[in-house]
Each structure stands twice: as C-alpha cells, then as structure tokens.
Design an enzyme around this catalytic site. Structure first.
Site, short mmCIF file in Angstrom:
data_model
loop_
_atom_site.label_atom_id
_atom_site.label_comp_id
_atom_site.label_asym_id
_atom_site.label_seq_id
_atom_site.Cartn_x
_atom_site.Cartn_y
_atom_site.Cartn_z
N ARG A 47 0.78 -1.21 -0.06
CA ARG A 47 -0.05 -0.07 0.08
C ARG A 47 0.78 1.31 -0.02
NH1 ARG A 47 -3.35 -0.55 5.07
NH2 ARG A 47 -1.24 -1.44 5.79
N ASN A 65 -5.87 -2.97 2.64
CA ASN A 65 -6.05 -4.41 2.78
C ASN A 65 -7.38 -5.09 2.89
OD1 ASN A 65 -3.23 -4.63 2.74
ND2 ASN A 65 -2.94 -4.41 4.97
#
Length: 123
Positions: A47, A65
C-alpha cells in the site's frame, strides 16, 4: 452578399474553433477504475509503494488491505496515468511483493475527479 475572402476567413475560423473545442473536451475526460491485487501483497509495504506510485503519476483514489489477503482500491486520473498505474499494479508493486494477478473492474470515463489525492485506508 459577403466577399469570397471573408466567407473563407469565417469558415476557416469556425473549423479551427470546433477542432479546438473537441480537443479541450477530450483532454478533460478522466478515467476511473476499481482494482484488486492478489498474491503476497500484505505485510510487504504494498500500500505504501502504491501510494507513492499514484502520487508520482498524479493518480487519485485509495487502497486498503482486505480480510482475504488482497489489496483493493480505486483509481482516478488521466487515461494515460491510469493505464500506467494499472500496469504497475499488475507487474511491479512493492519490492517484496509477489503479484499473482490484478483484476480491474468498473472502468469508466468520468468528467470530474471525486478524490483530492491518493490515500491508504485502514480497515
């Protein structure tokens, strides 16, 4: 009746104006797409690197996530930058990631960006 030279001048400028308007309209169209990346993409700074790449390309949106071990999100930006980001998501990712596949859904043209930047969402 208008002189022939004046008619030509008016017609030429109308064509130029229409061409310019079409080019401006095309340049203002952005793209949006939802994505999900599968593989070893959690616990490997995926990320963080996704945000860095999006910021570098000027792409807006978000990523997060998921409970089933993937990273999902949404992208918004110019067509070229969205394509570059999609290629990055399916082939590059973070240095420690192992991408199995990336899926892209709901790709569409949008007139206006709805995100101000690219963010990482927490569950």
């Amino acid at each position: 009746m208008l002189p022939r030279a004046l008619v030509f001048l008016i017609a030429t400028n109308v064509v130029k104006l229409n061409h310019c308007t079409a080019a401006i309209g095309a340049a203002m169209v952005n793209k949006a797409v939802d994505f999900e990346v599968f593989g070893k993409v959690q616990g490997v700074f995926f990320r963080k690197f996704t945000k860095e790449q999006a910021d570098k390309l000027g792409v807006r949106g978000w990523c997060m996530n998921t409970a089933h071990g993937t990273v999902q999100g949404q992208l918004q930006g110019s067509e070229d930058n969205i394509q570059a980001m999609m290629n990055w998501l399916k082939s590059k990712g973070s240095p420690a990631s192992e991408i199995e596949r990336a899926e892209f859904r709901n790709q569409q043209s949008i007139l206006e960006l709805t995100f101000n930047d690219f963010t990482i969402r927490r569950e």
